[in-house]
Design an enzyme around this catalytic site. Structure first.
Site, PDB file in Angstrom:
ATOM      1  N   SER A   8      38.578  33.168 -13.457  1.00 26.88           N
ATOM      2  CA  SER A   8      38.888  32.641 -12.476  1.00 26.88           C
ATOM      3  C   SER A   8      37.609  33.226 -11.474  1.00 26.88           C
ATOM      4  O   SER A   8      37.397  34.444 -11.232  1.00 26.88           O
ATOM      5  CB  SER A   8      39.906  32.971 -12.002  1.00 26.88           C
ATOM      6  OG  SER A   8      40.134  32.915 -10.553  1.00 26.88           O
ATOM      7  N   HIS A  32      37.309  28.334 -13.880  1.00 29.64           N
ATOM      8  CA  HIS A  32      38.961  28.174 -13.051  1.00 29.64           C
ATOM      9  C   HIS A  32      38.196  28.511 -11.625  1.00 29.64           C
ATOM     10  O   HIS A  32      37.803  29.516 -11.347  1.00 29.64           O
ATOM     11  CB  HIS A  32      39.913  29.072 -13.445  1.00 29.64           C
ATOM     12  CG  HIS A  32      41.044  28.763 -12.580  1.00 29.64           C
ATOM     13  ND1 HIS A  32      41.984  28.062 -13.001  1.00 29.64           N
ATOM     14  CD2 HIS A  32      41.715  29.622 -11.520  1.00 29.64           C
ATOM     15  CE1 HIS A  32      43.088  27.953 -12.133  1.00 29.64           C
ATOM     16  NE2 HIS A  32      42.769  28.787 -11.291  1.00 29.64           N
ATOM     17  N   ASP A  34      39.461  28.336  -7.750  1.00 26.43           N
ATOM     18  CA  ASP A  34      40.639  28.735  -6.784  1.00 26.43           C
ATOM     19  C   ASP A  34      40.360  28.060  -5.448  1.00 26.43           C
ATOM     20  O   ASP A  34      39.480  28.763  -4.531  1.00 26.43           O
ATOM     21  CB  ASP A  34      41.357  29.721  -6.796  1.00 26.43           C
ATOM     22  CG  ASP A  34      41.786  30.360  -8.085  1.00 26.43           C
ATOM     23  OD1 ASP A  34      42.708  29.648  -8.402  1.00 26.43           O
ATOM     24  OD2 ASP A  34      41.394  31.354  -8.658  1.00 26.43           O
ATOM     25  N   MET A  36      41.827  27.476  -1.677  1.00 20.29           N
ATOM     26  CA  MET A  36      42.772  27.725  -0.980  1.00 20.29           C
ATOM     27  C   MET A  36      42.428  27.412   0.546  1.00 20.29           C
ATOM     28  O   MET A  36      41.273  27.544   0.994  1.00 20.29           O
ATOM     29  CB  MET A  36      42.900  29.239  -1.047  1.00 20.29           C
ATOM     30  CG  MET A  36      43.412  29.636  -2.343  1.00 20.29           C
ATOM     31  SD  MET A  36      43.823  31.375  -2.332  1.00 20.29           S
ATOM     32  CE  MET A  36      43.796  32.152  -4.152  1.00 20.29           C
ATOM     33  N   HIS A  65      41.889  24.406  -9.247  1.00 18.88           N
ATOM     34  CA  HIS A  65      43.302  24.762  -8.786  1.00 18.88           C
ATOM     35  C   HIS A  65      43.561  24.628  -7.367  1.00 18.88           C
ATOM     36  O   HIS A  65      43.075  25.573  -6.561  1.00 18.88           O
ATOM     37  CB  HIS A  65      43.686  26.200  -9.446  1.00 18.88           C
ATOM     38  CG  HIS A  65      45.035  26.565  -9.106  1.00 18.88           C
ATOM     39  ND1 HIS A  65      45.292  27.907  -9.223  1.00 18.88           N
ATOM     40  CD2 HIS A  65      46.052  25.818  -8.483  1.00 18.88           C
ATOM     41  CE1 HIS A  65      46.756  27.906  -8.934  1.00 18.88           C
ATOM     42  NE2 HIS A  65      46.962  26.837  -8.595  1.00 18.88           N
ATOM     43  N   MET A  67      45.201  25.085  -4.099  1.00 17.34           N
ATOM     44  CA  MET A  67      46.393  25.377  -3.381  1.00 17.34           C
ATOM     45  C   MET A  67      46.225  25.113  -1.882  1.00 17.34           C
ATOM     46  O   MET A  67      45.706  25.898  -1.057  1.00 17.34           O
ATOM     47  CB  MET A  67      46.653  27.186  -3.530  1.00 17.34           C
ATOM     48  CG  MET A  67      46.820  27.581  -4.871  1.00 17.34           C
ATOM     49  SD  MET A  67      46.321  29.386  -5.552  1.00 17.34           S
ATOM     50  CE  MET A  67      44.678  28.728  -5.868  1.00 17.34           C
ATOM     51  N   MET A 136      52.404  29.531 -12.475  1.00 19.37           N
ATOM     52  CA  MET A 136      51.892  30.677 -11.939  1.00 19.37           C
ATOM     53  C   MET A 136      52.921  31.883 -12.288  1.00 19.37           C
ATOM     54  O   MET A 136      53.861  31.880 -12.383  1.00 19.37           O
ATOM     55  CB  MET A 136      52.005  30.631 -10.384  1.00 19.37           C
ATOM     56  CG  MET A 136      51.372  29.527  -9.568  1.00 19.37           C
ATOM     57  SD  MET A 136      49.501  29.686  -9.721  1.00 19.37           S
ATOM     58  CE  MET A 136      49.308  31.289  -9.255  1.00 19.37           C
ATOM     59  N   GLY A 143      44.315  37.242  -5.864  1.00 19.17           N
ATOM     60  CA  GLY A 143      44.223  37.721  -7.220  1.00 19.17           C
ATOM     61  C   GLY A 143      44.710  39.219  -7.204  1.00 19.17           C
ATOM     62  O   GLY A 143      44.978  39.714  -6.377  1.00 19.17           O
ATOM     63  N   ASP A 174      48.493  31.436 -15.205  1.00 20.94           N
ATOM     64  CA  ASP A 174      47.610  32.027 -14.059  1.00 20.94           C
ATOM     65  C   ASP A 174      48.257  33.236 -13.224  1.00 20.94           C
ATOM     66  O   ASP A 174      49.056  32.909 -12.265  1.00 20.94           O
ATOM     67  CB  ASP A 174      47.277  30.574 -13.092  1.00 20.94           C
ATOM     68  CG  ASP A 174      46.128  31.145 -11.967  1.00 20.94           C
ATOM     69  OD1 ASP A 174      45.666  32.230 -11.981  1.00 20.94           O
ATOM     70  OD2 ASP A 174      45.742  30.172 -11.296  1.00 20.94           O
TER      71      ASP A 174
HETATM   72  C1  DX5 Z   1      45.708  33.212  -7.402  1.00 20.89           C
HETATM   73  C2  DX5 Z   1      44.873  32.312  -8.249  1.00 20.89           C
HETATM   74  C3  DX5 Z   1      44.320  32.886  -9.617  1.00 20.89           C
HETATM   75  C4  DX5 Z   1      43.770  34.247  -9.420  1.00 20.89           C
HETATM   76  C5  DX5 Z   1      44.240  34.964 -10.432  1.00 20.89           C
HETATM   77  O1  DX5 Z   1      46.695  32.534  -6.552  1.00 20.89           O
HETATM   78  O2  DX5 Z   1      45.393  31.120  -8.552  1.00 20.89           O
HETATM   79  O3  DX5 Z   1      43.490  31.965 -10.320  1.00 20.89           O
HETATM   80  O4  DX5 Z   1      42.317  34.253  -9.574  1.00 20.89           O
HETATM   81  O5  DX5 Z   1      43.577  36.495 -10.511  1.00 20.89           O
HETATM   82  P1  DX5 Z   1      44.104  37.369 -11.533  1.00 20.89           P
HETATM   83  O6  DX5 Z   1      43.801  37.260 -12.838  1.00 20.89           O
HETATM   84  O7  DX5 Z   1      43.230  38.797 -11.003  1.00 20.89           O
HETATM   85  O8  DX5 Z   1      45.584  37.715 -11.326  1.00 20.89           O
HETATM   86 ZN    ZN Z   2      44.304  29.810  -9.983  1.00 20.81          ZN
END
Ligand code: DX5
Ligand code: ZN
Length: 220
Positions: A8, A32, A34, A36, A65, A67, A136, A143, A174
């Site tokens: 990610s 990946h 993210d 947001m 992904h 969000m 999730m 993260g 994830d």
């Molecule tokens: C958080 C993201 C994840 C994030 C995971 O909402 O969807 O993809 O990058 O990060 P780690 O691996 O550090 O938990």
């Molecule tokens: Zn993610």
């Protein structure tokens, strides 16, 4: 199915995303991304222009992904930009099946994401319309959070359902995936693993991907 490792970019240096992609290129399956929007989740990250640039900067398949609120308005644009897989949240979508069809028509695979507080059961019947189910293993938004092992019950439920129906679907986990958690997720039935901190905080991100793959493969 062999395991998919999806580093990610959320844990990478946002001023050097092309370098971050190159660093995992030899060992990753998907990249990946993210997205947001500061509404569906409190955090704000990156959007379509960055994904368009990433598409030109790497040949790794982009696993977007989203969000975000109103995914029906925005998600097809990511498919049109060349994303390999576009995942939107069940909690945000008015008509998940219609959006999955739109994504496939726009050229990507379709993914459905289930956040921490959402049960998986209401969505099991929709899975034939999807290529990936993202469960999730933290609360979506940031993260670096700790893996929640109780989320694996949802993975087991989904895997049983997929096996019974002979569905060709990836079950992706994830959040908090690292060397000490990836095996239990694989045992539960996950076969795609997103890892941010565990990859990009490592001194050798490609080697970190290889180690996660080995641990997942040994447990599956
Ligand atoms: C958080 C993201 C994840 C994030 C995971 O909402 O969807 O993809 O990058 O990060 P780690 O691996 O550090 O938990
Ligand atoms: Zn993610």
């Amino acid at each position: 199915m062999t395991s998919i490792i999806a580093p990610s970019l959320l844990a990478a240096d946002f001023a050097h995303l092309a370098d971050a992609a190159a660093a995992v290129r030899p060992a990753a399956d998907w990249l990946h991304v993210d997205v947001m929007d500061n509404h569906f989740v409190p955090n704000l990250t990156i959007g379509l222009p960055v994904v368009q640039s990433l598409r030109r900067a790497t040949d790794l398949p982009l696993d977007c992904h989203l969000m975000i609120e109103s995914p029906e308005r925005w998600a097809p644009g990511y498919a049109e930009a060349g994303a390999y897989n576009v995942t939107f949240h069940a909690e945000a979508a008015a008509d998940p099946v219609a959006l999955a069809k739109d994504l496939r028509a726009a050229g990507s695979r379709a993914g459905l994401a289930i956040d921490r507080d959402t049960p998986v059961e209401p969505y099991l019947e929709l899975l034939p319309q999807f290529d990936t189910l993202l469960i999730m293993t933290i609360k979506a938004g940031f993260g670096g959070q700790s893996f929640l092992p109780q989320m694996l019950d949802k993975v087991r439920t989904a895997r049983r359902h997929a096996a019974a129906g002979h569905l060709e679907i990836r079950i992706e986990v994830d959040g908090g995936i690292a060397e000490d958690t990836v095996a239990q997720a694989a045992e539960a039935g996950a076969d795609a693993f997103v890892a941010g901190t565990a990859v990009y905080a490592a001194s050798d991100p490609a080697e970190a991907c290889r180690r996660l793959r080995a641990l997942a493969g040994a447990a599956a």
